[in-house]
Design a protein around this motif. Structure first.
Motif, PDB file in Angstrom:
ATOM      1  N   VAL A   1       0.836  -1.205   0.000  1.00  0.00           N
ATOM      2  CA  VAL A   1       0.000   0.000   0.000  1.00  0.00           C
ATOM      3  C   VAL A   1       0.872   1.256   0.000  1.00  0.00           C
TER       4      VAL A   1
ATOM      5  N   THR B   1       5.656   9.134   3.028  1.00  0.00           N
ATOM      6  CA  THR B   1       6.522   9.891   3.947  1.00  0.00           C
ATOM      7  C   THR B   1       7.033   9.025   5.091  1.00  0.00           C
TER       8      THR B   1
ATOM      9  N   THR C   1      -0.834  10.950   4.236  1.00  0.00           N
ATOM     10  CA  THR C   1      -2.279  10.736   4.130  1.00  0.00           C
ATOM     11  C   THR C   1      -2.830  10.233   5.456  1.00  0.00           C
TER      12      THR C   1
ATOM     13  N   SER D   1      -2.402   3.822   9.715  1.00  0.00           N
ATOM     14  CA  SER D   1      -1.739   2.515   9.660  1.00  0.00           C
ATOM     15  C   SER D   1      -0.406   2.533  10.395  1.00  0.00           C
TER      16      SER D   1
HETATM   17  C1  LIG Z   1       9.292  15.512   7.726  1.00  0.00           C
HETATM   18  C2  LIG Z   1       8.640  14.324   8.385  1.00  0.00           C
HETATM   19  C3  LIG Z   1       8.204  14.434   9.694  1.00  0.00           C
HETATM   20  C4  LIG Z   1       7.583  13.353  10.317  1.00  0.00           C
HETATM   21  N1  LIG Z   1       7.188  13.513  11.601  1.00  0.00           N
HETATM   22  C5  LIG Z   1       6.570  12.500  12.215  1.00  0.00           C
HETATM   23  C6  LIG Z   1       6.129  12.653  13.559  1.00  0.00           C
HETATM   24  O1  LIG Z   1       6.335  13.677  14.205  1.00  0.00           O
HETATM   25  N2  LIG Z   1       5.472  11.619  14.111  1.00  0.00           N
HETATM   26  C7  LIG Z   1       5.233  10.448  13.428  1.00  0.00           C
HETATM   27  O2  LIG Z   1       4.610   9.543  13.979  1.00  0.00           O
HETATM   28  N3  LIG Z   1       5.677  10.275  12.176  1.00  0.00           N
HETATM   29  C8  LIG Z   1       6.327  11.254  11.545  1.00  0.00           C
HETATM   30  N4  LIG Z   1       6.760  11.073  10.263  1.00  0.00           N
HETATM   31  C9  LIG Z   1       6.560   9.750   9.613  1.00  0.00           C
HETATM   32  C10 LIG Z   1       5.094   9.324   9.514  1.00  0.00           C
HETATM   33  O3  LIG Z   1       4.963   7.937   9.730  1.00  0.00           O
HETATM   34  C11 LIG Z   1       4.436   9.573   8.227  1.00  0.00           C
HETATM   35  O4  LIG Z   1       4.600  10.929   7.965  1.00  0.00           O
HETATM   36  C12 LIG Z   1       2.932   9.238   8.085  1.00  0.00           C
HETATM   37  O5  LIG Z   1       2.239   8.802   9.229  1.00  0.00           O
HETATM   38  C13 LIG Z   1       2.804   8.158   7.044  1.00  0.00           C
HETATM   39  O6  LIG Z   1       1.780   8.536   6.167  1.00  0.00           O
HETATM   40  P1  LIG Z   1       1.934   8.327   4.605  1.00  0.00           P
HETATM   41  O7  LIG Z   1       0.612   8.605   4.003  1.00  0.00           O
HETATM   42  O8  LIG Z   1       3.069   9.060   4.057  1.00  0.00           O
HETATM   43  O9  LIG Z   1       2.188   6.748   4.551  1.00  0.00           O
HETATM   44  P2  LIG Z   1       3.212   5.930   3.658  1.00  0.00           P
HETATM   45  O10 LIG Z   1       4.593   6.364   3.912  1.00  0.00           O
HETATM   46  O11 LIG Z   1       2.765   5.918   2.260  1.00  0.00           O
HETATM   47  O12 LIG Z   1       2.988   4.479   4.284  1.00  0.00           O
HETATM   48  C14 LIG Z   1       3.378   4.185   5.588  1.00  0.00           C
HETATM   49  C15 LIG Z   1       2.928   2.748   5.913  1.00  0.00           C
HETATM   50  O13 LIG Z   1       1.509   2.687   5.974  1.00  0.00           O
HETATM   51  C16 LIG Z   1       0.983   1.788   4.976  1.00  0.00           C
HETATM   52  N5  LIG Z   1      -0.238   2.426   4.463  1.00  0.00           N
HETATM   53  C17 LIG Z   1      -0.347   3.640   3.862  1.00  0.00           C
HETATM   54  N6  LIG Z   1      -1.641   3.900   3.592  1.00  0.00           N
HETATM   55  C18 LIG Z   1      -2.355   2.833   4.030  1.00  0.00           C
HETATM   56  C19 LIG Z   1      -3.744   2.501   4.017  1.00  0.00           C
HETATM   57  N7  LIG Z   1      -4.665   3.308   3.491  1.00  0.00           N
HETATM   58  N8  LIG Z   1      -4.122   1.314   4.550  1.00  0.00           N
HETATM   59  C20 LIG Z   1      -3.213   0.463   5.076  1.00  0.00           C
HETATM   60  N9  LIG Z   1      -1.888   0.721   5.101  1.00  0.00           N
HETATM   61  C21 LIG Z   1      -1.466   1.894   4.582  1.00  0.00           C
HETATM   62  C22 LIG Z   1       2.091   1.650   3.953  1.00  0.00           C
HETATM   63  O14 LIG Z   1       2.022   0.427   3.261  1.00  0.00           O
HETATM   64  C23 LIG Z   1       3.334   1.750   4.832  1.00  0.00           C
HETATM   65  O15 LIG Z   1       3.600   0.525   5.436  1.00  0.00           O
HETATM   66  C24 LIG Z   1       7.402  12.126   9.619  1.00  0.00           C
HETATM   67  C25 LIG Z   1       7.847  12.024   8.299  1.00  0.00           C
HETATM   68  C26 LIG Z   1       8.471  13.099   7.681  1.00  0.00           C
HETATM   69  C27 LIG Z   1       8.933  12.945   6.263  1.00  0.00           C
END
Ligand SMILES: Cc1cc2nc3c(=O)[nH]c(=O)nc-3n(C[C@H](O)[C@H](O)[C@H](O)COP(=O)(O)OP(=O)(O)OC[C@H]3O[C@@H](n4cnc5c(N)ncnc54)[C@H](O)[C@@H]3O)c2cc1C
Length: 458
Positions: A66, A71, A137, A143
């Motif tokens: 997924v 990020t 997202t 997740s």
């Molecule tokens: C600048 C920066 C700052 C950050 N600060 C924090 C912070 O303060 N605290 C913190 O907790 N995290 C932080 N993060 C990391 C954080 O985990 C992610 O930002 C966010 O929660 C992941 O969302 P995403 O949509 O980018 O997921 P992705 O990176 O696309 O996916 C993350 C995981 O979730 C799964 N996934 C994604 N969407 C779904 C769905 N719809 N159903 C099931 N599984 C799914 C993916 O397969 C993957 O395993 C930071 C990241 C960055 C780059």
């Protein structure tokens, strides 16, 4: 019958399937220079499409990874050439906001910032906030059970979710869109999918809990010289502010002095202290909240706990304070950087950080460590450079993770395990705990097609 991308096109439409350079030109993660290596990126629009897609993949033993906003920090969305990437990028509908119930219903691909903005338009607040808000997202946040900057007051993402809709590996749709705060009618199934990194089901929709928008916001930075003053400051301020303390972030000298060398981050306080605390309080009384914060800060200075204090006088100053804390990308230099996210009791922190640094200095020369984190939540981040050779990563991991064993710390406070940390899962979880995780995985995804190999090996 062989797996056929045309069958997928029949489900999501021609434009819903990206192959060739349309897929491979995309970055694997937003912070990575690597590109996506997968059979195809598939972009459904609805839960029904996700369900049909997974039913087909399940029948054909086709692994699916997924993609949310990409990020994540633990290589949780990394694909192999045999995988299908399922992106939620076309599932971006904010379906409804209910100001009376203080809830919002969204599709999983909605960006966190859009959720925040939609809540604000309705005079409400979605209480998750983190640096990647513009790209991540809500499905990814759920997740990974993301934490962020306001956990001390509002909890983790888990505490902000009322209901979920999920599709299981075999295509079964589980619509559990509860919109009540209290509902103890049997198992709370949504908890299975929060923080399990997409290994048990794909989140397609969610009901989010909203809170009242605070009327005031106060932000201050404190300079502190002794670690054991930090918990005392936390206690005093939290007590004095009566529940309005929203953030308690700490930057170690190594982080603060490095970031404030950059011209765009002038130091609000001199650079010669050991720790810098960034606090934020959000309240409901614009006349008295500033006074309360000033009183609380004065009492920690009078008690000799903080050396210096500066209060943000306006939004621009507040943003400048936070920009220092958020300028994590500035610690990237011309060699591999290893990012850590550990959790431990505040009482164990000083000795733990000293031990990690001692171990690193003994092994790597030169070695640069930047230390910061959500200290109020017991969460420290290290960004570490140990030389240009990427094969050193394992030895760096050992320096950070092994000392956690004896103090019952966690190798992941908020980022999850992904592919990155699974080798060290035993530091924080017992064999029995991991076995129960495997049992759940086996029950919900017996063929292991969803995010295969994540968190633990089958
Ligand atoms: C600048 C920066 C700052 C950050 N600060 C924090 C912070 O303060 N605290 C913190 O907790 N995290 C932080 N993060 C990391 C954080 O985990 C992610 O930002 C966010 O929660 C992941 O969302 P995403 O949509 O980018 O997921 P992705 O990176 O696309 O996916 C993350 C995981 O979730 C799964 N996934 C994604 N969407 C779904 C769905 N719809 N159903 C099931 N599984 C799914 C993916 O397969 C993957 O395993 C930071 C990241 C960055 C780059």
């Amino acid at each position: 019958m062989k797996f056929d991308l045309n069958a997928i096109r029949n489900i999501v439409g021609e434009s819903g399937v990206l192959v060739g350079t349309d897929a491979s030109s995309r970055q694997e993660q937003i912070w990575s220079s690597k590109h996506v290596d997968a059979q195809a990126i598939v972009r459904p629009r609805t839960t029904q499409e996700v369900s049909s897609l997974l039913a087909y993949c399940y029948e054909h033993n086709q692994p699916v990874v997924v993609h949310g906003g990409l990020t994540g920090m633990v290589y949780g969305a990394t694909t192999r050439s045999c995988d299908i990437a399922l992106s939620t990028e076309r599932m971006q509908s904010v379906e409804s906001v209910d100001p009376i119930n203080r809830s919002m219903t969204v599709q999983a691909g909605v960006k966190l910032q859009e959720v925040q903005e939609n809540a604000a338009v309705n005079g409400l607040m979605f209480t998750l906030d983190l640096g990647a808000r513009g790209s991540c997202t809500i499905g990814g946040n759920i997740s990974t059970n993301a934490g962020g900057n306001q956990v001390i007051r509002y909890g983790m993402t888990r505490d902000m979710i009322l209901g979920l809709e999920v599709v299981l590996a075999d295509g079964t749709m589980v619509t559990s869109m509860n919109d009540m705060i209290k509902n103890n009618a049997g198992y709370d199934l949504k908890q299975l999918f929060i923080g399990t990194e997409g290994t048990l089901g794909i989140i397609t929709r969610a009901v989010l809990r909203l809170r009242e928008q605070p009327l005031s916001s106060e932000c201050a930075m404190l300079a502190v010289n002794k670690f054991d003053h930090l918990p005392a400051i936390l206690k005093t301020i939290d007590q004095r502010l009566g529940g309005t303390l929203t953030s308690f972030e700490v930057m170690w000298h190594d982080f603060y002095s490095f970031i404030t060398e950059f011209k765009d981050h002038p130091p609000p306080l001199p650079k010669d202290f050991s720790y810098y605390v960034l606090i934020e309080a959000k309240g409901g009384n614009i006349h008295h909240d500033r006074e309360n914060v000033e009183g609380a800060l004065a009492s920690v200075v009078e008690a000799g706990l903080a050396e210096e204090v500066v209060i943000a006088q306006n939004q621009a100053q507040r943003d400048a304070f936070w920009a220092i804390r958020d300028a994590v990308e500035k610690t990237v230099i011309d060699q591999p950087m290893y990012v850590f996210d550990v959790s431990l009791k505040i009482g164990s922190m000083e000795a733990y950080v000293d031990e990690v640094k001692r171990r690193l200095q003994a092994k790597f020369e030169p070695c640069y460590v930047f230390t910061f984190g959500h200290l109020g939540d017991g969460n420290i981040h290290f960004n570490i450079h140990a030389g240009k050779d990427p094969s050193l990563k394992h030895a760096v991991d050992e320096c950070v993770y092994e000392p956690l064993r004896k103090i019952n710390g966690s190798i992941s406070a908020e980022h999850g395990i992904g592919h990155e940390k699974k080798e060290f899962l035993s530091v924080s979880r017992s064999t029995t705990e991991v076995q129960v995780m495997r049992t759940l995985k086996q029950a919900l995804d017996p063929k292991g097609i969803l995010n295969p190999g994540l968190i633990f090996d089958p």
